[in-house]
Scaffold this active site. Structure first.
Site, PDB file in Angstrom:
ATOM      1  N   ASP A  14     -43.048  31.484  -3.090  1.00  0.00           N
ATOM      2  CA  ASP A  14     -41.720  31.653  -2.796  1.00  0.00           C
ATOM      3  C   ASP A  14     -40.965  30.294  -3.215  1.00  0.00           C
ATOM      4  O   ASP A  14     -41.588  29.158  -3.347  1.00  0.00           O
ATOM      5  CB  ASP A  14     -41.260  31.817  -1.111  1.00  0.00           C
ATOM      6  CG  ASP A  14     -39.783  32.263  -1.122  1.00  0.00           C
ATOM      7  OD1 ASP A  14     -39.111  32.838  -2.073  1.00  0.00           O
ATOM      8  OD2 ASP A  14     -39.529  32.169   0.181  1.00  0.00           O
ATOM      9  N   TRP A  19     -35.670  26.552  -6.524  1.00  0.00           N
ATOM     10  CA  TRP A  19     -36.052  25.489  -7.352  1.00  0.00           C
ATOM     11  C   TRP A  19     -35.344  25.020  -8.842  1.00  0.00           C
ATOM     12  O   TRP A  19     -34.825  24.213  -9.094  1.00  0.00           O
ATOM     13  CB  TRP A  19     -37.491  25.915  -7.851  1.00  0.00           C
ATOM     14  CG  TRP A  19     -38.064  24.639  -8.640  1.00  0.00           C
ATOM     15  CD1 TRP A  19     -38.909  23.476  -8.179  1.00  0.00           C
ATOM     16  CD2 TRP A  19     -38.432  24.682 -10.068  1.00  0.00           C
ATOM     17  NE1 TRP A  19     -39.189  22.918  -9.103  1.00  0.00           N
ATOM     18  CE2 TRP A  19     -38.777  23.287 -10.317  1.00  0.00           C
ATOM     19  CE3 TRP A  19     -37.700  25.460 -10.994  1.00  0.00           C
ATOM     20  CZ2 TRP A  19     -39.118  23.021 -11.619  1.00  0.00           C
ATOM     21  CZ3 TRP A  19     -37.791  25.057 -12.459  1.00  0.00           C
ATOM     22  CH2 TRP A  19     -38.773  23.679 -12.676  1.00  0.00           C
ATOM     23  N   HIS A  31     -38.574  31.659 -12.494  1.00  0.00           N
ATOM     24  CA  HIS A  31     -39.788  32.305 -12.119  1.00  0.00           C
ATOM     25  C   HIS A  31     -40.547  31.964 -13.610  1.00  0.00           C
ATOM     26  O   HIS A  31     -41.761  32.127 -13.467  1.00  0.00           O
ATOM     27  CB  HIS A  31     -39.043  33.920 -12.559  1.00  0.00           C
ATOM     28  CG  HIS A  31     -38.150  34.438 -11.271  1.00  0.00           C
ATOM     29  ND1 HIS A  31     -38.699  34.205 -10.188  1.00  0.00           N
ATOM     30  CD2 HIS A  31     -37.368  34.872 -11.316  1.00  0.00           C
ATOM     31  CE1 HIS A  31     -38.000  34.657  -9.096  1.00  0.00           C
ATOM     32  NE2 HIS A  31     -37.156  35.303  -9.796  1.00  0.00           N
ATOM     33  N   GLU A  61     -39.183  45.014  -0.965  1.00  0.00           N
ATOM     34  CA  GLU A  61     -37.941  44.525  -0.925  1.00  0.00           C
ATOM     35  C   GLU A  61     -37.239  43.873  -2.149  1.00  0.00           C
ATOM     36  O   GLU A  61     -36.045  43.912  -2.477  1.00  0.00           O
ATOM     37  CB  GLU A  61     -37.474  43.563   0.358  1.00  0.00           C
ATOM     38  CG  GLU A  61     -37.802  44.137   1.596  1.00  0.00           C
ATOM     39  CD  GLU A  61     -39.472  44.542   2.084  1.00  0.00           C
ATOM     40  OE1 GLU A  61     -40.098  43.840   1.328  1.00  0.00           O
ATOM     41  OE2 GLU A  61     -39.681  45.579   2.740  1.00  0.00           O
ATOM     42  N   TRP A  63     -37.096  45.133  -5.035  1.00  0.00           N
ATOM     43  CA  TRP A  63     -36.560  45.894  -5.835  1.00  0.00           C
ATOM     44  C   TRP A  63     -34.994  45.645  -5.836  1.00  0.00           C
ATOM     45  O   TRP A  63     -34.228  46.474  -6.618  1.00  0.00           O
ATOM     46  CB  TRP A  63     -37.206  47.161  -5.835  1.00  0.00           C
ATOM     47  CG  TRP A  63     -38.508  47.599  -6.307  1.00  0.00           C
ATOM     48  CD1 TRP A  63     -39.516  47.785  -5.403  1.00  0.00           C
ATOM     49  CD2 TRP A  63     -39.003  47.788  -7.321  1.00  0.00           C
ATOM     50  NE1 TRP A  63     -40.506  48.084  -6.109  1.00  0.00           N
ATOM     51  CE2 TRP A  63     -40.265  47.923  -7.393  1.00  0.00           C
ATOM     52  CE3 TRP A  63     -38.209  47.678  -8.719  1.00  0.00           C
ATOM     53  CZ2 TRP A  63     -41.035  48.206  -8.495  1.00  0.00           C
ATOM     54  CZ3 TRP A  63     -39.055  47.873  -9.809  1.00  0.00           C
ATOM     55  CH2 TRP A  63     -40.330  47.968  -9.654  1.00  0.00           C
ATOM     56  N   LEU A 125     -64.683  35.380  -8.028  1.00  0.00           N
ATOM     57  CA  LEU A 125     -63.359  35.184  -7.227  1.00  0.00           C
ATOM     58  C   LEU A 125     -62.719  36.577  -7.236  1.00  0.00           C
ATOM     59  O   LEU A 125     -62.492  37.076  -8.352  1.00  0.00           O
ATOM     60  CB  LEU A 125     -62.333  34.096  -7.783  1.00  0.00           C
ATOM     61  CG  LEU A 125     -61.055  34.118  -7.263  1.00  0.00           C
ATOM     62  CD1 LEU A 125     -61.051  33.504  -5.634  1.00  0.00           C
ATOM     63  CD2 LEU A 125     -60.088  33.170  -7.910  1.00  0.00           C
ATOM     64  N   SER A 193     -42.373  38.122   5.882  1.00  0.00           N
ATOM     65  CA  SER A 193     -41.684  38.795   4.613  1.00  0.00           C
ATOM     66  C   SER A 193     -42.521  40.019   4.319  1.00  0.00           C
ATOM     67  O   SER A 193     -42.754  40.285   3.137  1.00  0.00           O
ATOM     68  CB  SER A 193     -41.476  38.095   3.610  1.00  0.00           C
ATOM     69  OG  SER A 193     -40.479  37.048   3.820  1.00  0.00           O
ATOM     70  N   GLU A 204     -54.763  31.652   9.753  1.00  0.00           N
ATOM     71  CA  GLU A 204     -54.009  30.551  10.202  1.00  0.00           C
ATOM     72  C   GLU A 204     -52.746  30.526   9.132  1.00  0.00           C
ATOM     73  O   GLU A 204     -52.825  30.973   7.819  1.00  0.00           O
ATOM     74  CB  GLU A 204     -54.857  29.188   9.859  1.00  0.00           C
ATOM     75  CG  GLU A 204     -56.114  29.108  10.693  1.00  0.00           C
ATOM     76  CD  GLU A 204     -55.611  28.831  12.183  1.00  0.00           C
ATOM     77  OE1 GLU A 204     -54.862  28.214  12.328  1.00  0.00           O
ATOM     78  OE2 GLU A 204     -56.190  29.558  12.906  1.00  0.00           O
TER      79      GLU A 204
END
Ligand code: IPE
Ligand code: IPE
Ligand code: MG
Length: 262
Positions: A14, A19, A31, A61, A63, A125, A193, A204
């Site tokens: 986020d 920024w 972005h 959300e 969208w 991963l 969110s 955590e």
């Protein structure tokens, strides 16, 4: 310094817009910078021995954002996958997406499908992008699918338990790795969110004021060090408290990840 590495880290990436705006740029520039951060964080998580990494890239959300911003976000996602797929393959990374994918444009879907397919044989991963993802949607969908299975006679209502419910979630393919150990959220916001409400039940949480475009591999290390210092109790006391509820009946536990020096 020896630390316990979480098995599954989920990151709410986020703060891109703020920024950029703080630097006098448009939100979309944030972005662009944010998307260029993903590569280094994926690589660092892999290097440290994290087994699953889930990145929240776009919520149900989201969208509601302006069409111009949406366009840039999806273009950046396509570019990231096209640019990185070969290296992810070399690093044995397995890639998945969770969310309402049928809402995505065909061209975006094609790039995603091709990356998922190409990396499907990998066993390193487990990288998941949450795209058009909302935990409430995921839970409603799971309930609906189970109800359909009951209607068709494949299942009976009395069979429902946590183990079965997990199998109806988008994260089912992760198996026992579906539970999140550490959720990181950048940008100073301290909320969930609509992210992984089931999977993060005993995670955590680590919040940092850094915005996502400033989040570097060393900050991931700091988050993991912080995680490593936490005492996870899972509601119990005494010796049982350090046992992850995912522990198997044979006594093996996956509560504590590998120990790495960072
Ligand atoms: C995160 O940054 C990226 C997405 C949600 C797609 P934001 O775009 O939410 O940036 P802020 O929170 O408005 O600064
Ligand atoms: C959450 O961030 C979603 C992603 C990072 C993809 P948002 O910026 O959309 O969340 P809110 O609006 O601050 O809760
Ligand atoms: Mg935001």
């Amino acid at each position: 310094m020896a630390v316990n590495i979480p098995h599954h880290i989920a990151i709410i990436m986020d703060g891109n817009g703020r920024w950029a705006q703080r630097r006098g740029h448009s939100r979309v520039f944030g972005h662009v910078r944010g998307s260029s951060r993903v590569k280094g964080i994926v690589r660092e998580a892999d290097r440290l021995g994290v087994r699953a990494l889930t990145l929240y890239a776009f919520s149900t959300e989201n969208w509601n954002r302006p069409p111009t911003e949406l366009k840039v976000l999806w273009r950046l996602l396509k570019k990231y996958l096209q640019r990185e797929v070969a290296e992810l393959d070399r690093e044995n990374v397995r890639f998945r997406v969770i969310g309402e994918l049928d809402r995505l444009d065909t061209d975006v879907r094609e790039v995603i499908d091709s990356a998922v397919e190409r990396l499907s044989g990998n066993s390193g991963l487990q990288l998941t992008f949450a795209l058009s993802y909302g935990a409430r949607r995921e839970l409603c969908r799971a309930a609906r699918l189970f109800a359909e299975d009951c209607e068709s006679g494949r299942r009976h209502a009395s069979e429902m338990n946590e183990e079965l419910f997990r199998q109806y979630l988008w994260t089912a393919e992760l198996g026992e790795l579906d539970s999140v150990d550490l959720v990181i959220r950048t940008s100073g916001e301290r909320r969930v969110s609509n992210f992984l409400l089931w999977q993060a039940a005993y995670a955590e949480f680590y919040f940092t004021d850094l915005c996502w475009p400033d989040f570097e591999p060393r900050h991931l290390q700091e988050a993991i060090q912080d995680f490593s210092s936490r005492e996870r109790r899972f509601g119990a006391v005494g010796e049982k408290a350090v046992r992850d509820p995912r522990s198997r009946s044979d006594g093996a536990t996956i509560a504590r990840g590998p120990v790495a020096k960072i």
